[in-house]
Design a protein around this motif. Structure first.
Motif, PDB file in Angstrom:
ATOM      1  N   ILE A  56       0.849  -1.019  -0.202  1.00  0.00           N
ATOM      2  CA  ILE A  56       0.061   0.016  -0.039  1.00  0.00           C
ATOM      3  C   ILE A  56       1.266   1.018  -0.247  1.00  0.00           C
ATOM      4  CG2 ILE A  56      -1.901   1.327   1.350  1.00  0.00           C
ATOM      5  CD1 ILE A  56      -2.689  -0.875   2.240  1.00  0.00           C
ATOM      6  N   CYS A  57       2.097   1.407   0.865  1.00  0.00           N
ATOM      7  CA  CYS A  57       2.703   2.336   0.889  1.00  0.00           C
ATOM      8  C   CYS A  57       3.798   2.117  -0.510  1.00  0.00           C
ATOM      9  CB  CYS A  57       4.227   2.275   2.033  1.00  0.00           C
ATOM     10  SG  CYS A  57       3.087   2.871   3.824  1.00  0.00           S
ATOM     11  N   LEU A  58       3.945   1.675  -1.078  1.00  0.00           N
ATOM     12  CA  LEU A  58       4.568   1.497  -1.862  1.00  0.00           C
ATOM     13  C   LEU A  58       3.466   2.494  -3.590  1.00  0.00           C
ATOM     14  CD1 LEU A  58       6.169  -2.149  -2.739  1.00  0.00           C
ATOM     15  CD2 LEU A  58       7.687   0.411  -2.718  1.00  0.00           C
ATOM     16  N   TRP A  59       2.324   2.498  -3.187  1.00  0.00           N
ATOM     17  CA  TRP A  59       1.184   2.514  -4.595  1.00  0.00           C
ATOM     18  C   TRP A  59       0.874   3.763  -3.694  1.00  0.00           C
ATOM     19  CZ3 TRP A  59      -4.391   1.317  -3.193  1.00  0.00           C
ATOM     20  CH2 TRP A  59      -4.937   1.850  -4.845  1.00  0.00           C
ATOM     21  N   GLN A  60       1.030   4.343  -2.749  1.00  0.00           N
ATOM     22  CA  GLN A  60       0.024   5.222  -1.981  1.00  0.00           C
ATOM     23  C   GLN A  60       0.766   6.304  -1.123  1.00  0.00           C
ATOM     24  OE1 GLN A  60      -2.888   7.410  -3.317  1.00  0.00           O
ATOM     25  NE2 GLN A  60      -2.846   5.770  -5.747  1.00  0.00           N
ATOM     26  N   ALA A  61       1.985   6.400  -1.239  1.00  0.00           N
ATOM     27  CA  ALA A  61       2.663   6.948   0.244  1.00  0.00           C
ATOM     28  C   ALA A  61       2.317   8.163   0.162  1.00  0.00           C
ATOM     29  CB  ALA A  61       3.770   7.247  -0.184  1.00  0.00           C
ATOM     30  N   ASP A  62       2.151   9.171  -0.656  1.00  0.00           N
ATOM     31  CA  ASP A  62       1.472  10.644  -0.724  1.00  0.00           C
ATOM     32  C   ASP A  62       0.393  10.557   0.238  1.00  0.00           C
ATOM     33  OD1 ASP A  62       0.987   9.009  -3.085  1.00  0.00           O
ATOM     34  OD2 ASP A  62      -0.296  11.013  -3.553  1.00  0.00           O
ATOM     35  N   THR A  63      -0.399   9.753  -0.306  1.00  0.00           N
ATOM     36  CA  THR A  63      -1.787   9.252   0.524  1.00  0.00           C
ATOM     37  C   THR A  63      -1.618   9.440   2.006  1.00  0.00           C
ATOM     38  OG1 THR A  63      -2.809   8.117  -1.321  1.00  0.00           O
ATOM     39  CG2 THR A  63      -4.274   8.957   0.913  1.00  0.00           C
ATOM     40  N   PHE A  64      -0.731   9.013   2.781  1.00  0.00           N
ATOM     41  CA  PHE A  64      -1.044   9.094   3.951  1.00  0.00           C
ATOM     42  C   PHE A  64      -0.327   9.983   4.476  1.00  0.00           C
ATOM     43  CE2 PHE A  64      -0.021   4.934   2.726  1.00  0.00           C
ATOM     44  CZ  PHE A  64      -1.531   4.390   4.407  1.00  0.00           C
ATOM     45  N   VAL A  65      -0.034  11.379   4.689  1.00  0.00           N
ATOM     46  CA  VAL A  65       0.746  12.044   4.592  1.00  0.00           C
ATOM     47  C   VAL A  65      -0.307  13.736   4.601  1.00  0.00           C
ATOM     48  CG1 VAL A  65       3.119  10.897   4.507  1.00  0.00           C
ATOM     49  CG2 VAL A  65       2.546  12.606   2.303  1.00  0.00           C
ATOM     50  N   ARG A  66      -0.652  13.473   3.297  1.00  0.00           N
ATOM     51  CA  ARG A  66      -1.637  14.517   2.482  1.00  0.00           C
ATOM     52  C   ARG A  66      -2.383  15.274   3.268  1.00  0.00           C
ATOM     53  NH1 ARG A  66      -4.693  12.418  -2.153  1.00  0.00           N
ATOM     54  NH2 ARG A  66      -2.286  12.023  -3.004  1.00  0.00           N
ATOM     55  N   GLY A  67      -2.923  16.479   4.485  1.00  0.00           N
ATOM     56  CA  GLY A  67      -3.667  17.498   4.872  1.00  0.00           C
ATOM     57  C   GLY A  67      -3.229  17.057   6.166  1.00  0.00           C
TER      58      GLY A  67
ATOM     59  N   SER B 247       6.778  11.594   2.535  1.00  0.00           N
ATOM     60  CA  SER B 247       6.175  10.777   1.290  1.00  0.00           C
ATOM     61  C   SER B 247       7.484  10.228   0.456  1.00  0.00           C
ATOM     62  CB  SER B 247       5.052  11.343   0.018  1.00  0.00           C
ATOM     63  OG  SER B 247       5.952  11.979  -1.009  1.00  0.00           O
ATOM     64  N   GLY B 248       8.056  10.761   0.462  1.00  0.00           N
ATOM     65  CA  GLY B 248       9.597   9.826   0.289  1.00  0.00           C
ATOM     66  C   GLY B 248      10.199   8.799   1.365  1.00  0.00           C
ATOM     67  N   PHE B 249      10.332   9.700   1.779  1.00  0.00           N
ATOM     68  CA  PHE B 249       9.995   8.536   3.431  1.00  0.00           C
ATOM     69  C   PHE B 249       9.616   7.530   3.508  1.00  0.00           C
ATOM     70  CE2 PHE B 249       9.156   7.638   8.045  1.00  0.00           C
ATOM     71  CZ  PHE B 249      10.534   7.082   8.601  1.00  0.00           C
ATOM     72  N   LEU B 250       8.253   7.581   3.479  1.00  0.00           N
ATOM     73  CA  LEU B 250       7.253   6.157   3.385  1.00  0.00           C
ATOM     74  C   LEU B 250       7.613   5.558   2.036  1.00  0.00           C
ATOM     75  CD1 LEU B 250       3.958   8.073   5.203  1.00  0.00           C
ATOM     76  CD2 LEU B 250       5.287   6.213   5.743  1.00  0.00           C
ATOM     77  N   SER B 251       7.612   6.124   0.954  1.00  0.00           N
ATOM     78  CA  SER B 251       8.008   5.188   0.040  1.00  0.00           C
ATOM     79  C   SER B 251       9.140   4.148   0.499  1.00  0.00           C
ATOM     80  CB  SER B 251       7.668   5.966  -1.265  1.00  0.00           C
ATOM     81  OG  SER B 251       9.111   6.625  -1.253  1.00  0.00           O
ATOM     82  N   LEU B 252      10.260   4.584   0.828  1.00  0.00           N
ATOM     83  CA  LEU B 252      11.393   3.932   1.095  1.00  0.00           C
ATOM     84  C   LEU B 252      11.267   3.188   1.686  1.00  0.00           C
ATOM     85  CD1 LEU B 252      13.790   6.313  -0.455  1.00  0.00           C
ATOM     86  CD2 LEU B 252      13.387   4.564  -1.217  1.00  0.00           C
ATOM     87  N   ILE B 253      10.820   4.010   3.017  1.00  0.00           N
ATOM     88  CA  ILE B 253      11.204   2.710   4.676  1.00  0.00           C
ATOM     89  C   ILE B 253      10.128   2.343   4.554  1.00  0.00           C
ATOM     90  CG2 ILE B 253       9.267   4.377   6.086  1.00  0.00           C
ATOM     91  CD1 ILE B 253      13.321   3.937   6.328  1.00  0.00           C
TER      92      ILE B 253
END
Length: 446
Positions: free
Chosen positions: A332-343, A355-361
């Protein structure tokens, strides 16, 4: 008390981990709610609150001494059907919680400003973090009482009352946060200080309700002030199991501090983005943490009952459940990392870092789940030193290269995230090896 020495291990894990996950989610929401409203105050406010919030890792490290020591010893006593010993451990844990709360307030108010100055060179970040800490310290001090009571209940197989109290606390926090931070309805906005106020008031109400539960409704472990006189043998037993677990969380604080120190050269936006991303990551870790928190009570009661095969089964099922859940979250994070931090922020640079942090970590998720599971099993077995060894090895293998890389002209923030992935993967292999040795040694009963 709930007898975990009988019945399906899988059902016990599910029945305990679901309320624990809800409780952990509620605790994480304390920070996410504050972070959302603080995010409206700017990047410096986010960075300040995030950096200050990391001081709570020190408190978590100290509460882990009570948490792990109390839950393990109470679960062993419950497995032996020794209610007297369970009550002694519980009340000695309450004594320790009162002493640690007093120490936390004394040291915290004396060193808050100095602590923030070590994490940032930006005056606005330092001011925001210090203001937040001053009002968040009562929350940190009260966590000791919450942990002592919840650990004793978890050792007896009971988790729902704590979950319900935590849920009520976070609802109170959600109501108070916009009122105190932004001045909704009052016109008096306290800013980042209001975030700390809201959390402290909410946890104070939660402690009062838990105390009422123990006085009026709990029967297996009870508050008994006659057992509050120091019993050095019992205190030594709590520390022998709890201290390595506390030190393990302290190493986690050191790990976070190294990252904040290394990335400060990229500016306030990078620190704010990492702070936001790490909070979201902690929320995503909740399912694995819940399983890891449920496993010690199940394993511990079966250790006390001398049923080694059920202890091994507890690990096997906990590892499988955790790995499957964390693998799904990775996808899910590989697909939609930016969704988790938006807002959480309007700053595009902050959101890009987060979002870059989540997509790698997210490649950390499965091995981290295994590390959590192994740590929980070490607790259930009554020996938490191997978990500390595993964490110390990981910190050294991460911190030394990061410090070296940060001095290079080609240093990039993504190098920190990739190094974290590599080192936690190695840590998971070491934890599995050490756990096998401990089970082979300790699960031989006459």
């Amino acid at each position: 008390m709930k007898d975990l020495t009988q019945g399906s291990i899988g059902k016990h894990l599910v029945h305990m981990s679901v309320p624990i996950a809800i409780g952990l989610l509620v605790q994480t929401l304390y920070f996410l709610v504050d972070l959302y409203f603080v995010g409206q105050l700017g990047g410096e406010a986010i960075a300040g609150v995030s950096a200050a919030g990391n001081a709570n890792l020190i408190i978590i490290a100290l509460t882990q001494i009570l948490n792990v020591g109390t839950a393990t010893l109470v679960s062993h006593a419950a497995g032996r059907k020794d209610q007297t010993d369970a009550n002694i451990i519980f009340n000695q844990s309450l004594l320790l919680s009162a002493l640690m709360a007093a120490i936390t307030l004394t040291i915290g108010y004396g060193l808050s400003a100095s602590y923030m100055q070590t994490l940032s060179q930006d005056e606005a970040i330092i001011a925001a973090g210090t203001s937040y800490l001053y009002w968040f310290l009562p929350n940190m001090a009260l966590q000791f009482a919450v942990v002592a009571m919840s650990a004793a209940l978890r050792g007896t197989g009971i988790v729902k009352p704590v979950m319900l109290v935590q849920l009520l606390s976070v609802l109170i926090n959600i109501v108070l946060a916009p009122i105190l931070i932004a001045g909704w309805g009052t016109g008096v906005a306290f800013g980042v200080a209001g975030a700390g106020m809201a959390s402290s008031i909410a946890v104070l109400i939660g402690v009062a309700i838990l105390l009422y539960y123990f006085v009026k409704l709990e029967h297996y472990v009870k508050v008994d002030f006659s057992l509050w006189l120091p019993q050095w043998h019992s205190l030594k037993r709590i520390f022998a199991i709890g201290f390595p677990a506390g030190a393990e969380f302290l190493l986690m604080f050191s790990y976070m501090a190294v990252i904040y120190w290394a990335i400060q050269q990229f500016g306030a936006e990078a620190q704010a983005g990492f702070g936001l991303g790490s909070r979201v990551m902690q929320a995503l870790f909740l399912p694995a943490m819940a399983i890891a928190f449920a496993a010690p009570a199940i394993a511990g009661q079966n250790v006390g009952a001398k049923q080694g095969h059920r202890v091994r089964e507890t690990f096997a099922k906990a590892a499988v459940f955790s790995s499957l859940i964390m693998a799904l979250l990775t996808l899910i994070c590989l697909w939609q990392a930016d969704t988790f931090v938006r807002g959480f922020s309007d700053d595009p640079l902050v959101l890009a870092v987060a979002s870059g942090f989540l997509s790698l970590i997210c490649w950390n998720f499965v091995p981290t789940g295994l590390v959590f599971t192994c740590s929980g099993m070490f607790q259930g077995l009554g020996n938490t030193w191997p978990a500390l060894l595993s964490s110390a090895t990981r910190l050294l293998s991460f911190a030394l290269p990061v410090i070296w890389l940060s001095q290079q002209e080609t240093f990039a923030i993504e190098q920190v995230w990739w190094l974290s992935v590599i080192t936690v993967s190695l840590q998971s292999l070491l934890s599995l090896f050490l756990l096998k040795k401990q089970m082979d040694k300790r699960l031989i009963f006459a």
